[in-house]
Design a protein around this motif. Sequence first.
Motif, PDB file in Angstrom:
ATOM      1  N   HIS A  45     -48.651  80.208  50.006  1.00  0.00           N
ATOM      2  CA  HIS A  45     -49.755  80.219  49.043  1.00  0.00           C
ATOM      3  C   HIS A  45     -50.117  78.815  48.565  1.00  0.00           C
ATOM      4  N   ASP A  46     -49.474  77.801  49.143  1.00  0.00           N
ATOM      5  CA  ASP A  46     -49.661  76.412  48.712  1.00  0.00           C
ATOM      6  C   ASP A  46     -49.525  76.309  47.193  1.00  0.00           C
ATOM      7  N   ARG A  47     -48.453  76.899  46.693  1.00  0.00           N
ATOM      8  CA  ARG A  47     -48.214  76.901  45.252  1.00  0.00           C
ATOM      9  C   ARG A  47     -46.998  76.034  44.949  1.00  0.00           C
ATOM     10  N   TRP A  48     -47.121  75.200  43.899  1.00  0.00           N
ATOM     11  CA  TRP A  48     -46.046  74.298  43.502  1.00  0.00           C
ATOM     12  C   TRP A  48     -45.426  74.789  42.205  1.00  0.00           C
ATOM     13  N   LEU A  49     -44.102  74.827  42.181  1.00  0.00           N
ATOM     14  CA  LEU A  49     -43.365  75.314  41.027  1.00  0.00           C
ATOM     15  C   LEU A  49     -42.513  74.182  40.460  1.00  0.00           C
ATOM     16  N   LEU A  50     -42.471  74.075  39.144  1.00  0.00           N
ATOM     17  CA  LEU A  50     -41.718  73.018  38.464  1.00  0.00           C
ATOM     18  C   LEU A  50     -40.798  73.647  37.439  1.00  0.00           C
ATOM     19  N   ARG A  51     -39.502  73.271  37.503  1.00  0.00           N
ATOM     20  CA  ARG A  51     -38.520  73.719  36.522  1.00  0.00           C
ATOM     21  C   ARG A  51     -37.807  72.500  35.948  1.00  0.00           C
ATOM     22  N   HIS A  52     -37.465  72.577  34.668  1.00  0.00           N
ATOM     23  CA  HIS A  52     -36.788  71.468  33.993  1.00  0.00           C
ATOM     24  C   HIS A  52     -35.344  71.848  33.672  1.00  0.00           C
ATOM     25  N   GLY A  53     -34.444  70.868  33.786  1.00  0.00           N
ATOM     26  CA  GLY A  53     -33.045  71.078  33.474  1.00  0.00           C
ATOM     27  C   GLY A  53     -32.779  70.976  31.991  1.00  0.00           C
ATOM     28  N   PRO A  54     -31.516  71.093  31.583  1.00  0.00           N
ATOM     29  CA  PRO A  54     -30.336  71.264  32.454  1.00  0.00           C
ATOM     30  C   PRO A  54     -30.308  72.643  33.103  1.00  0.00           C
ATOM     31  N   PHE A  55     -29.683  72.702  34.299  1.00  0.00           N
ATOM     32  CA  PHE A  55     -29.662  73.919  35.085  1.00  0.00           C
ATOM     33  C   PHE A  55     -28.270  74.560  35.046  1.00  0.00           C
ATOM     34  N   PRO A  56     -28.197  75.886  35.133  1.00  0.00           N
ATOM     35  CA  PRO A  56     -26.887  76.540  35.224  1.00  0.00           C
ATOM     36  C   PRO A  56     -26.260  76.265  36.588  1.00  0.00           C
ATOM     37  N   GLU A  57     -24.959  76.076  36.614  1.00  0.00           N
ATOM     38  CA  GLU A  57     -24.287  75.729  37.860  1.00  0.00           C
ATOM     39  C   GLU A  57     -24.455  76.803  38.929  1.00  0.00           C
ATOM     40  N   ASP A  58     -24.518  78.067  38.510  1.00  0.00           N
ATOM     41  CA  ASP A  58     -24.598  79.141  39.496  1.00  0.00           C
ATOM     42  C   ASP A  58     -25.986  79.308  40.087  1.00  0.00           C
ATOM     43  N   MET A  59     -26.946  78.449  39.656  1.00  0.00           N
ATOM     44  CA  MET A  59     -28.299  78.557  40.203  1.00  0.00           C
ATOM     45  C   MET A  59     -28.401  77.944  41.598  1.00  0.00           C
ATOM     46  N   PHE A  60     -27.698  76.830  41.826  1.00  0.00           N
ATOM     47  CA  PHE A  60     -27.902  76.087  43.074  1.00  0.00           C
ATOM     48  C   PHE A  60     -27.561  76.889  44.327  1.00  0.00           C
ATOM     49  N   PRO A  61     -26.493  77.694  44.349  1.00  0.00           N
ATOM     50  CA  PRO A  61     -26.230  78.478  45.558  1.00  0.00           C
ATOM     51  C   PRO A  61     -27.310  79.511  45.860  1.00  0.00           C
ATOM     52  N   THR A  62     -28.149  79.823  44.867  1.00  0.00           N
ATOM     53  CA  THR A  62     -29.194  80.835  45.087  1.00  0.00           C
ATOM     54  C   THR A  62     -30.498  80.238  45.592  1.00  0.00           C
ATOM     55  N   LEU A  63     -30.601  78.917  45.642  1.00  0.00           N
ATOM     56  CA  LEU A  63     -31.850  78.290  46.075  1.00  0.00           C
ATOM     57  C   LEU A  63     -32.033  78.463  47.579  1.00  0.00           C
ATOM     58  N   PRO A  64     -33.276  78.477  48.049  1.00  0.00           N
ATOM     59  CA  PRO A  64     -33.523  78.634  49.487  1.00  0.00           C
ATOM     60  C   PRO A  64     -33.028  77.434  50.282  1.00  0.00           C
ATOM     61  N   GLN A  65     -33.063  77.549  51.583  1.00  0.00           N
ATOM     62  CA  GLN A  65     -32.573  76.511  52.472  1.00  0.00           C
ATOM     63  C   GLN A  65     -33.603  75.420  52.744  1.00  0.00           C
ATOM     64  N   HIS A  66     -34.792  75.540  52.178  1.00  0.00           N
ATOM     65  CA  HIS A  66     -35.852  74.585  52.508  1.00  0.00           C
ATOM     66  C   HIS A  66     -36.877  74.528  51.374  1.00  0.00           C
ATOM     67  N   ASP A  67     -37.693  73.473  51.412  1.00  0.00           N
ATOM     68  CA  ASP A  67     -38.899  73.343  50.577  1.00  0.00           C
ATOM     69  C   ASP A  67     -38.631  73.229  49.075  1.00  0.00           C
ATOM     70  N   TRP A  68     -37.564  72.562  48.689  1.00  0.00           N
ATOM     71  CA  TRP A  68     -37.371  72.279  47.269  1.00  0.00           C
ATOM     72  C   TRP A  68     -36.683  70.923  47.117  1.00  0.00           C
ATOM     73  N   THR A  69     -36.872  70.334  45.931  1.00  0.00           N
ATOM     74  CA  THR A  69     -36.343  69.004  45.639  1.00  0.00           C
ATOM     75  C   THR A  69     -35.769  68.982  44.232  1.00  0.00           C
ATOM     76  N   LEU A  70     -34.595  68.403  44.093  1.00  0.00           N
ATOM     77  CA  LEU A  70     -33.989  68.149  42.787  1.00  0.00           C
ATOM     78  C   LEU A  70     -34.157  66.676  42.470  1.00  0.00           C
ATOM     79  N   LEU A  71     -34.700  66.357  41.290  1.00  0.00           N
ATOM     80  CA  LEU A  71     -34.899  64.978  40.872  1.00  0.00           C
ATOM     81  C   LEU A  71     -34.175  64.743  39.558  1.00  0.00           C
ATOM     82  N   VAL A  72     -33.371  63.686  39.518  1.00  0.00           N
ATOM     83  CA  VAL A  72     -32.612  63.347  38.307  1.00  0.00           C
ATOM     84  C   VAL A  72     -32.925  61.907  37.918  1.00  0.00           C
ATOM     85  N   GLN A  73     -33.418  61.729  36.706  1.00  0.00           N
ATOM     86  CA  GLN A  73     -33.773  60.401  36.198  1.00  0.00           C
ATOM     87  C   GLN A  73     -32.544  59.656  35.692  1.00  0.00           C
TER      88      GLN A  73
END
Length: 393
Positions: A75-103
């Motif tokens: 759908h060419d849709r961009w999603l943005l989420r802000h941290g802090p993130f729960p530790e158990d979230m990362f294993p549930t993320l897909p195998q592609h098309d996402w980026t984690l950015l830490v300042q």
Amino acid sequence: MAKPKSALPIEVDATRQQPLGMPAEDFLRDYWQKKPLLIRNAFPDFVSPISPEDLAGLACEDGVLARIVAHEREHDRWLLRHGPFPEDMFPTLPQHDWTLLVQDVDKWDADIAALLLAFGFLPRWRIDDVMVSFAAPGGSVGAHVDQYDVFLLQAQGHRRWQIDDRPDPPVHFRLDAELKLLQRFDPTHDWVLGPGDMLYLPPGVPHHGVAEDACLTFSIGMRAPAAAELLGDFVDTLAADADESLRYRDPDLAPAKDPNEIDDEAMRRVVEALNALRMNDTERLGDWFGRFITLYRSAGQAVPGEQTRSRIEIEWDLQQGAALQRHPWTRMAWRKAARGAILYAAGQDHALPVRDAQRIAAADRFDSRSYAALSESGRDVVYELLLGGHYSW
């Protein structure tokens, strides 16, 4: 003499003697804020000092500025989420098309902070932070444009970078995304960067990075305050310090030809009232800017600790092998003043001899030898900064 922009190469190979692929003077003259440059092997045999797992762990901590950007291609849709993130979230993320950015990872990790030594040809107060991003295959933050200089160092894996190096490229933004993404992006250059390769981009160059495989990228970004930000802060400072007796005055007032007109004489008096604030006083301007530029506008800052020990006790500990480490959020700079120098530390100013100001601004750490090299006034300032939380043992 500078070469014509069109005659300059856009890709160079670095050497250990010239990590920019040229002398720093040439880079600053020909490329800095003028033209992009891809530097192959800028950091030879580079091994990332941080792992994706470490970065994910950092993104779960309170006080850390972290985001996840995901792209739904269908759908060419961009999603943005802000941290802090729960530790158990990362294993549930897909195998592609996402980026984690830490300042500001340089504030949390000493090995990341050590990378900034390679950029010593730039004023230290101009460097804002090192942002670290992990991208799954296909991960991206979309085509966008930054209004500051940035060095994009590939730390692990491979990322494809495309840029639009044309004069006056289109920079209209999409209205359907929370991110400031370009409506149109027509790249003129296309490269794949591997570990140790680095891309320099001046402000205003549209670019798009997509992970070829799971990868880490370090973004060494410059602090470039907008003119409106500078003006707003300076005016606020002037207003806060202004003497109440400084007012609009018109002792030379003549009978009004039209009582409803704001005439030229009135405007001249307005200018006089503003000039009374000494807006063009270089010393006052310098002090304001020193305080402004050494004060971080992001998450962290030093706070006074429970330091109850006397200076004599502290100096004794230094002599026994202890050391003082500067707080990672305490930024320092100095400038020459009428009687010596002014040291600026996290928005504070301290009058010092030039040598002391230079040494304190340059030192992330004080041991007994470097502390003893300071004058009495220099040691006074270090102790005051320690009480303010700007140093720790």
